[in-house]
Design an enzyme around this catalytic site. Structure first.
Site, PDB file in Angstrom:
ATOM      1  N   GLY A  51      -2.254   7.092  -3.392  1.00  0.00           N
ATOM      2  CA  GLY A  51      -2.027   7.831  -4.640  1.00  0.00           C
ATOM      3  C   GLY A  51      -1.845   6.918  -5.841  1.00  0.00           C
ATOM      4  CB  SER A  52      -0.178   3.700  -6.407  1.00  0.00           C
ATOM      5  OG  SER A  52       1.061   4.346  -6.323  1.00  0.00           O
ATOM      6  CG  HIS A  83     -30.720   5.944  -1.668  1.00  0.00           C
ATOM      7  ND1 HIS A  83     -32.052   5.594  -1.819  1.00  0.00           N
ATOM      8  CD2 HIS A  83     -30.257   6.223  -2.907  1.00  0.00           C
ATOM      9  CE1 HIS A  83     -32.355   5.635  -3.111  1.00  0.00           C
ATOM     10  NE2 HIS A  83     -31.286   6.013  -3.788  1.00  0.00           N
ATOM     11  CB  SER A  97       3.390   0.217  -5.955  1.00  0.00           C
ATOM     12  OG  SER A  97       4.159   0.810  -4.913  1.00  0.00           O
ATOM     13  CB  THR A 138       2.922  -0.055  -1.422  1.00  0.00           C
ATOM     14  OG1 THR A 138       3.400   1.269  -1.599  1.00  0.00           O
ATOM     15  CG2 THR A 138       1.673  -0.034  -0.579  1.00  0.00           C
ATOM     16  CD  GLU A 143      -1.884  11.303   0.402  1.00  0.00           C
ATOM     17  OE1 GLU A 143      -0.781  11.466  -0.122  1.00  0.00           O
ATOM     18  OE2 GLU A 143      -2.654  10.391   0.068  1.00  0.00           O
ATOM     19  NE  ARG A 176       0.508  14.613  -1.548  1.00  0.00           N
ATOM     20  CZ  ARG A 176       1.518  14.238  -0.792  1.00  0.00           C
ATOM     21  NH1 ARG A 176       1.920  12.982  -0.816  1.00  0.00           N
ATOM     22  NH2 ARG A 176       2.140  15.099  -0.002  1.00  0.00           N
ATOM     23  CE  LYS A 234       3.542   3.900   2.265  1.00  0.00           C
ATOM     24  NZ  LYS A 234       3.841   4.437   0.953  1.00  0.00           N
TER      25      LYS A 234
HETATM   26  C1  F6R Z   1       0.444   9.804  -2.042  1.00  0.00           C
HETATM   27  C2  F6R Z   1       1.063   8.974  -1.029  1.00  0.00           C
HETATM   28  C3  F6R Z   1       0.407   7.714  -0.582  1.00  0.00           C
HETATM   29  C4  F6R Z   1       1.011   6.537  -1.369  1.00  0.00           C
HETATM   30  C5  F6R Z   1       0.625   5.208  -0.734  1.00  0.00           C
HETATM   31  C6  F6R Z   1       1.139   4.015  -1.528  1.00  0.00           C
HETATM   32  O1  F6R Z   1       1.336  10.792  -2.457  1.00  0.00           O
HETATM   33  O2  F6R Z   1       2.171   9.245  -0.631  1.00  0.00           O
HETATM   34  O3  F6R Z   1      -0.975   7.767  -0.712  1.00  0.00           O
HETATM   35  O4  F6R Z   1       0.603   6.604  -2.696  1.00  0.00           O
HETATM   36  O5  F6R Z   1       1.150   5.147   0.553  1.00  0.00           O
HETATM   37  O6  F6R Z   1       2.486   4.135  -1.835  1.00  0.00           O
HETATM   38  P1  F6R Z   1       2.952   3.900  -3.332  1.00  0.00           P
HETATM   39  O7  F6R Z   1       2.202   4.871  -4.160  1.00  0.00           O
HETATM   40  O8  F6R Z   1       4.419   4.153  -3.346  1.00  0.00           O
HETATM   41  O9  F6R Z   1       2.614   2.473  -3.649  1.00  0.00           O
END
Ligand code: F6R
Length: 325
Positions: free
Chosen positions: A45-46, A230, A87, A92, A214, A139, A315
């Protein structure tokens, strides 16, 4: 219900945009030397912010801009490059690893985050920094992350927006997005969605795919054309599964018109949406619609749209893994 509260995080985008446009970055002044290139870091999402900035840069910048969604920085990023780390959590692992590497190489690092380690680092090292409101999901914070990044770069002297474009994105009609989102959810019930766009709007097709992954917990696809002519297009010749094509198309895009003809010939369930604003406006507006659609569909199916269990597990795996030390 929890999911309905989450829907509000998409319906309040107008306020979120206003707040973002009113906020100022910290420690940001025009760069004395223009960077050789810009690398944008970020995942999920970032990370989508990097994709939008890349598309904007192809028409609006002289400086090359590239996107990295990985643990490693390319070899050629050196002290002449600007590194923008996006982020939402600021924690992240992939993004932090690249930031660490960028700092070691002497690259100027700038940050968009709502908190976490990246915020601590920005305060400690007085890095140019844009803070987005915390307490949401990445997101549902998309316009804040994107416009925050655009504002941060602009205060460094890198202008990615057209005059008055940011004013235009303020005028949002959430009721209209809610209606369009509900309709789209109905069209995609029990179907695998394939989001299609021209290359320029890849970030929107990807955003839509990610939102359905998601929020609705479903497999979805994003395809861009002309590349799809293609390869992907042949898949539609013999499609068998319950799939729907959702095309985001600028008015007058003749190649996507042609694709529509081919899909009609193949009997594919196709829904086309015309993009008729400026680039940032289109990307944000239709991201809101697909966000709402994916939450709406989750609620119809009795699924919690907010929870992303396997991302959390990944994570946790990274935290407990020493492979990355
Ligand atoms: C979207 C979501 C994930 C995070 C991704 C990175 O809502 O939860 O796609 O965006 O895991 O985490 P961040 O955005 O905190 O760096």
């Amino acid at each position: 219900m929890k999911g309905e509260e989450f829907l509000r995080e998409y319906l309040d985008w107008s306020d979120l945009i206003k707040m973002t446009l009113a906020a100022e970055p910290l420690n940001a002044e025009p760069l004395s030397v223009a960077p050789k290139g810009i690398v944008v870091l970020g995942m999920g999402g970032s990370g989508i912010v990097g994709d939008v900035l890349y598309s904007l840069s192809t028409e609006r910048l002289e400086t090359p801009l590239t996107v990295v969604k990985d643990f490693r920085l390319p070899r050629w990023v050196d002290d002449g490059w600007l590194t923008l780390a996006v982020s939402y959590s600021g924690n992240t692992v992939e993004t932090l690893a690249c930031v660490d590497e960028a700092l070691k190489r002497g690259s100027q690092v700038v940050v968009v985050a709502s908190g976490g380690k990246l915020t601590e680092l920005s305060m400690l090292k007085r890095l140019p920094y844009f803070r987005v409101p915390s307490g949401r999901t990445p997101r549902s914070s998309f316009p804040a992350l994107l416009l925050g990044a655009v504002k941060l770069l602009s205060s460094l002297g890198i202008n990615l927006r057209e005059a008055s474009e940011l004013d235009v994105v303020e005028v949002f009609k959430s009721e209209e997005a809610l209606k369009l989102g509900d309709e789209l959810a109905g069209k995609l019930l029990s179907r695998l969605p394939v989001f299609i766009s021209a290359t320029k709007y890849y970030p929107l097709a990807l955003r839509a795919k990610d939102e359905f992954n998601e929020n609705t917990k479903t497999i979805a696809k994003a395809e861009v054309y002309p590349e799809g002519f293609h390869n992907d297009v042949v898949g539609w010749e013999g499609w068998r599964d319950p799939v729907s094509a959702v095309i985001f198309k600028e008015r007058g895009d003749r190649t996507l018109e042609f694709l529509k003809e081919l899909l009609a010939e193949a009997g594919v369930d196709t829904h086309t949406y015309e993009l008729d604003g400026g680039y940032l406006q289109n990307v944000i507006r239709w991201s809101q619609v697909v966000g709402i659609a994916s939450v709406n569909l989750a609620l119809r199916l009795g699924i919690d749209p907010k929870e992303t269990r396997f991302i959390a597990k990944y994570k946790e795996f990274l935290r407990s893994s020493d492979q990355l030390e």
